[in-house]
Design a protein around this motif. Structure first.
Motif, PDB file in Angstrom:
ATOM      1  N   VAL A   1      16.865   9.049  -8.766  1.00 19.18           N
ATOM      2  CA  VAL A   1      18.059   8.207  -8.739  1.00 19.18           C
ATOM      3  C   VAL A   1      18.633   8.158 -10.142  1.00 19.18           C
ATOM      4  O   VAL A   1      17.933   7.767 -11.094  1.00 19.18           O
ATOM      5  CB  VAL A   1      17.734   6.784  -8.234  1.00 19.18           C
ATOM      6  N   GLU A   2      19.898   8.563 -10.282  1.00 15.79           N
ATOM      7  CA  GLU A   2      20.544   8.599 -11.589  1.00 15.79           C
ATOM      8  C   GLU A   2      21.904   7.918 -11.509  1.00 15.79           C
ATOM      9  O   GLU A   2      22.633   8.075 -10.519  1.00 15.79           O
ATOM     10  CB  GLU A   2      20.710  10.042 -12.075  1.00 15.79           C
ATOM     11  N   SER A   3      22.247   7.189 -12.564  1.00 11.17           N
ATOM     12  CA  SER A   3      23.518   6.477 -12.599  1.00 11.17           C
ATOM     13  C   SER A   3      23.875   6.176 -14.045  1.00 11.17           C
ATOM     14  O   SER A   3      23.021   6.246 -14.946  1.00 11.17           O
ATOM     15  CB  SER A   3      23.434   5.172 -11.792  1.00 11.17           C
ATOM     16  N   ASP A   4      25.143   5.839 -14.270  1.00  7.26           N
ATOM     17  CA  ASP A   4      25.570   5.406 -15.596  1.00  7.26           C
ATOM     18  C   ASP A   4      25.349   3.912 -15.801  1.00  7.26           C
ATOM     19  O   ASP A   4      25.564   3.396 -16.898  1.00  7.26           O
ATOM     20  CB  ASP A   4      27.057   5.731 -15.813  1.00  7.26           C
ATOM     21  N   VAL A   5      24.937   3.222 -14.741  1.00  7.35           N
ATOM     22  CA  VAL A   5      24.693   1.777 -14.806  1.00  7.35           C
ATOM     23  C   VAL A   5      23.269   1.512 -14.318  1.00  7.35           C
ATOM     24  O   VAL A   5      22.689   2.327 -13.589  1.00  7.35           O
ATOM     25  CB  VAL A   5      25.715   1.003 -13.948  1.00  7.35           C
ATOM     26  N   PRO A   6      22.666   0.391 -14.695  1.00 10.32           N
ATOM     27  CA  PRO A   6      21.307   0.094 -14.219  1.00 10.32           C
ATOM     28  C   PRO A   6      21.261  -0.064 -12.698  1.00 10.32           C
ATOM     29  O   PRO A   6      22.135  -0.690 -12.089  1.00 10.32           O
ATOM     30  CB  PRO A   6      20.970  -1.229 -14.923  1.00 10.32           C
ATOM     31  N   VAL A   7      20.230   0.533 -12.108  1.00  7.36           N
ATOM     32  CA  VAL A   7      20.024   0.498 -10.659  1.00  7.36           C
ATOM     33  C   VAL A   7      18.549   0.240 -10.395  1.00  7.36           C
ATOM     34  O   VAL A   7      17.683   0.743 -11.120  1.00  7.36           O
ATOM     35  CB  VAL A   7      20.467   1.829 -10.002  1.00  7.36           C
ATOM     36  N   VAL A   8      18.251  -0.539  -9.347  1.00  6.00           N
ATOM     37  CA  VAL A   8      16.872  -0.685  -8.885  1.00  6.00           C
ATOM     38  C   VAL A   8      16.757   0.028  -7.546  1.00  6.00           C
ATOM     39  O   VAL A   8      17.701   0.039  -6.741  1.00  6.00           O
ATOM     40  CB  VAL A   8      16.455  -2.165  -8.765  1.00  6.00           C
ATOM     41  N   ALA A   9      15.581   0.641  -7.315  1.00 11.00           N
ATOM     42  CA  ALA A   9      15.426   1.483  -6.134  1.00 11.00           C
ATOM     43  C   ALA A   9      14.048   1.307  -5.523  1.00 11.00           C
ATOM     44  O   ALA A   9      13.047   1.106  -6.221  1.00 11.00           O
ATOM     45  CB  ALA A   9      15.645   2.958  -6.497  1.00 11.00           C
ATOM     46  N   GLY A  10      14.008   1.396  -4.207  1.00 11.46           N
ATOM     47  CA  GLY A  10      12.764   1.385  -3.462  1.00 11.46           C
ATOM     48  C   GLY A  10      12.969   2.126  -2.151  1.00 11.46           C
ATOM     49  O   GLY A  10      14.091   2.204  -1.644  1.00 11.46           O
ATOM     50  N   ALA A  11      11.892   2.686  -1.590  1.00 13.56           N
ATOM     51  CA  ALA A  11      11.999   3.439  -0.340  1.00 13.56           C
ATOM     52  C   ALA A  11      10.916   2.969   0.623  1.00 13.56           C
ATOM     53  O   ALA A  11       9.748   2.841   0.255  1.00 13.56           O
ATOM     54  CB  ALA A  11      11.867   4.938  -0.597  1.00 13.56           C
ATOM     55  N   ARG A  12      11.327   2.720   1.852  1.00 11.83           N
ATOM     56  CA  ARG A  12      10.382   2.297   2.891  1.00 11.83           C
ATOM     57  C   ARG A  12       9.908   3.514   3.667  1.00 11.83           C
ATOM     58  O   ARG A  12      10.710   4.341   4.109  1.00 11.83           O
ATOM     59  CB  ARG A  12      11.056   1.310   3.840  1.00 11.83           C
ATOM     60  N   THR A  13       8.596   3.636   3.790  1.00  4.39           N
ATOM     61  CA  THR A  13       7.990   4.651   4.652  1.00  4.39           C
ATOM     62  C   THR A  13       7.209   3.928   5.746  1.00  4.39           C
ATOM     63  O   THR A  13       6.797   2.766   5.571  1.00  4.39           O
ATOM     64  CB  THR A  13       7.065   5.590   3.855  1.00  4.39           C
ATOM     65  N   VAL A  14       6.977   4.603   6.861  1.00  5.89           N
ATOM     66  CA  VAL A  14       6.367   3.931   8.004  1.00  5.89           C
ATOM     67  C   VAL A  14       5.258   4.792   8.591  1.00  5.89           C
ATOM     68  O   VAL A  14       5.200   6.014   8.388  1.00  5.89           O
ATOM     69  CB  VAL A  14       7.425   3.633   9.100  1.00  5.89           C
ATOM     70  N   ALA A  15       4.365   4.129   9.299  1.00  2.77           N
ATOM     71  CA  ALA A  15       3.332   4.783  10.098  1.00  2.77           C
ATOM     72  C   ALA A  15       3.441   4.205  11.501  1.00  2.77           C
ATOM     73  O   ALA A  15       3.290   2.987  11.701  1.00  2.77           O
ATOM     74  CB  ALA A  15       1.946   4.546   9.516  1.00  2.77           C
ATOM     75  N   VAL A  16       3.752   5.058  12.463  1.00  3.26           N
ATOM     76  CA  VAL A  16       3.977   4.608  13.833  1.00  3.26           C
ATOM     77  C   VAL A  16       3.000   5.353  14.735  1.00  3.26           C
ATOM     78  O   VAL A  16       3.062   6.585  14.857  1.00  3.26           O
ATOM     79  CB  VAL A  16       5.430   4.862  14.280  1.00  3.26           C
ATOM     80  N   ALA A  17       2.092   4.618  15.356  1.00  8.02           N
ATOM     81  CA  ALA A  17       1.103   5.223  16.253  1.00  8.02           C
ATOM     82  C   ALA A  17       0.721   4.206  17.305  1.00  8.02           C
ATOM     83  O   ALA A  17       0.994   3.004  17.175  1.00  8.02           O
ATOM     84  CB  ALA A  17      -0.122   5.684  15.471  1.00  8.02           C
ATOM     85  N   GLY A  18       0.055   4.716  18.336  1.00  4.87           N
ATOM     86  CA  GLY A  18      -0.349   3.828  19.414  1.00  4.87           C
ATOM     87  C   GLY A  18      -1.304   2.747  18.954  1.00  4.87           C
ATOM     88  O   GLY A  18      -1.340   1.651  19.508  1.00  4.87           O
ATOM     89  N   ALA A  19      -2.088   3.059  17.892  1.00  2.00           N
ATOM     90  CA  ALA A  19      -3.060   2.090  17.413  1.00  2.00           C
ATOM     91  C   ALA A  19      -2.415   0.939  16.661  1.00  2.00           C
ATOM     92  O   ALA A  19      -3.039  -0.098  16.446  1.00  2.00           O
ATOM     93  CB  ALA A  19      -4.072   2.797  16.517  1.00  2.00           C
ATOM     94  N   GLY A  20      -1.146   1.125  16.213  1.00  2.00           N
ATOM     95  CA  GLY A  20      -0.491   0.046  15.493  1.00  2.00           C
ATOM     96  C   GLY A  20       0.630   0.569  14.606  1.00  2.00           C
ATOM     97  O   GLY A  20       0.807   1.786  14.433  1.00  2.00           O
ATOM     98  N   LEU A  21       1.375  -0.352  14.020  1.00  3.05           N
ATOM     99  CA  LEU A  21       2.485  -0.033  13.136  1.00  3.05           C
ATOM    100  C   LEU A  21       2.177  -0.536  11.739  1.00  3.05           C
ATOM    101  O   LEU A  21       1.508  -1.557  11.559  1.00  3.05           O
ATOM    102  CB  LEU A  21       3.776  -0.690  13.643  1.00  3.05           C
TER     103      LEU A  21
END
Length: 530
Positions: free
Chosen positions: A409-429
């Protein structure tokens, strides 16, 4: 009246020679006779009595020498006056001592100045050279039956790992204000060593209302930090913990940002956090009904460490548990090891829209942003957009190829970043928020708590190829390249330049991880001049 001196007649005084003091000289004042100096007597004995000093150079030199000797004698006679004047001006001299000393030193020729050694003392700080504060146990706010909405209960204890290249390590617990039976996060300090300190915790939950896995880095305390992730919509409980490991009280302001900008709230500023303690806040009490949140924590008086804990439930189904680590607003950051998984169709059901991989961005000031997705095979996808000031923006990643990516992530102004990943299975989320990180250089010790299939993700931000070392193995890393490698629980060393390092965990129904923050400055002594 003519005045005589040693028997010689002198011209009368005219008006221009009158003294300012009109008082008459006392008659009884004793006459002070001049005593010729030895030099004068010797010159007079050698001089010719009939010489003409106007034409005789020798006589002229002798007369000059005699005058000089006489003047020297008269200087001695004026000692009394000089001493009296010095006493009278003594107070003034003391008052002007500072200025006179400076001006006098500058007025001296360079060869006469003698620099003096200034006495000094090095005062060592009472705080350790380095410290980390962990998020602590998994917490739930409120009782299960809803009878006490302010009750704080521990529902899981973490396992902590520490990585260090040397020094003395100490570990203590931070108390939780208002809940004597609940322990806060661990405070880990390293003394007598300026090398890197790494600490992390992990915990797996499988209790009545919560199931999931979370790994979190024990964070350095800061005066300003951001937490990218969390939600206060129905079925999502997000708890904010703020720990102050110092001995000085801190005053903390909490601001919650959502898709519509900053959320107006009461009681979120001037929050007192005593030294050696932590507080627990239900984020819904500050900002209810915010589906996509970013939290800013700013403190004065002492730096603090903040974390978010999120529990997701959908009716009777347990939707996962996560601990979100703090980040810094930067113009350039990297999110290592972001997994984009196959869509399952579950996201189309009501209440399941947050079970898809998503990139979350916020710029406090607003501005253009450039995002590059780099896969493990080196292929990239670039996207350019614009962020509105103070508004949280989520970008679903369904168009990004399935696999593990590094997101730049690049910008000329300050930025905060985060990414959500998931695990989806019959045993649970389960779900995890990957934090944006900064590059580090040199040799680092990375802590790895136990968890499913621990993997290190390394992203180079250097424009040149390099050879790095990971857990004792040399690896060739191309310019701006990425590396994935399995690691064992405990700790391992990484050596290289401009590397962003993350640890990820994953199996069919559990996911977690953290991004290693760069090494902060060590506390140093203060040099005091006397």
């Amino acid at each position: 009246m003519a005045v005589t001196d040693s028997g010689r007649d002198l011209d009368p005084l005219d008006d221009s020679q009158e003294y300012d003091d009109p008082s008459p000289m006392a008659e009884e004042s004793a006459t002070r006779h001049h005593r010729p100096a030895p030099e004068e007597l010797a010159l007079e004995a050698e001089a010719e009595p009939t010489g003409d000093i106007a034409s005789d150079v020798t006589l002229t030199d002798r007369e000059a020498a005699a005058n000089e000797a006489a003047e020297a004698g008269r200087r001695f006679e004026r000692r009394d006056v000089v001493r009296w004047s010095a006493r009278a001006l003594g107070g003034l001299a003391v008052a002007a001592l500072g200025v006179g000393a400076v001006l006098g030193a500058q007025a001296l020729p360079e060869d006469l100045r003698t620099p003096g050694a200034v006495p000094e003392t090095v005062v060592q700080p009472s705080s350790p050279l380095q410290s980390r504060v962990c998020a602590g146990p998994a917490l739930r706010v409120g009782t299960a039956d809803g009878a006490d909405a302010l009750a704080i209960a521990t529902i899981g204890e973490p396992a902590i790992e520490v990585g260090s290249l040397g020094g003395e390590l100490d570990q203590s617990e931070v108390s939780v204000t208002g809940a004597a039976e609940v322990q806060g996060g661990a405070s880990i300090v390293q003394r007598n060593e300026e090398s890197t300190l790494s600490a992390a915790q992990a915990l797996a939950l499988d209790v009545e209302a919560v199931r999931g896995f979370a790994a979190s880095e024990c964070a350095e305390t800061r005066l300003d930090q951001w937490l990218v992730g969390g939600s206060t919509r129905t079925g999502r409980q997000t708890v904010l913990t703020i720990a102050n490991a110092s001995q000085v009280s801190a005053s903390v302001d909490v601001t919650v940002f959502g898709p519509d900008g900053p959320v107006e709230s009461v009681g979120s500023s001037g929050i007192a956090v005593s030294g050696g303690s932590s507080i627990v806040l239900d984020l819904a009490a500050i900002a209810p009904g915010v589906p996509d949140a970013v939290v800013r924590v700013a403190s004065t008086g002492a730096p603090v460490a903040a974390h978010l804990q999120q529990i997701t439930t959908r009716g009777l189904e347990r939707g996962g548990f996560e601990i979100i680590d703090p980040v810094t607003a930067l113009t350039s950051s990297v999110l290592p090891g972001v997994a984009v998984t196959e869509p399952t169709g579950l996201e189309t059901r009501e209440g399941y829209d947050d079970t898809v991989p998503t990139l979350r961005l916020l710029s406090p000031t607003g501005g253009d942003v450039r995002v590059v997705f780099e896969a493990s095979d080196g292929s990239t996808i670039e996207s350019v957009g614009s962020l509105e000031a103070g508004r949280v923006t989520d970008f679903p990643l369904e168009e990004i190829p399935v696999g593990t990516h590094a997101i730049r992530v690049e910008s000329d102004v300050p930025v905060v970043a985060g990414a959500r990943t998931v695990a989806v299975a019959g045993a649970g989320l389960d779900f995890d928020w990957v934090a944006g990180g900064q590059a580090r250089s040199g040799t680092s010790s990375i802590a790895v708590p136990s968890g499913p299939d621990a993997t290190v993700h390394i992203v180079s931000t250097s424009d040149t190829d390099q050879e790095i070392e990971v857990a004792g193995t040399s690896v060739q890393l191309p310019a701006n390249g990425i590396l994935e490698q399995r690691v064992e629980a405990g700790s391992f060393e990484v050596s290289g330049q401009d590397l962003v390092i993350g640890i990820g965990y994953r199996d069919a129904s559990r996911v977690g991880g953290f991004t290693a923050s760069p090494q902060g400055p060590s506390a140093e002594g203060v040099r005091v001049l006397h």
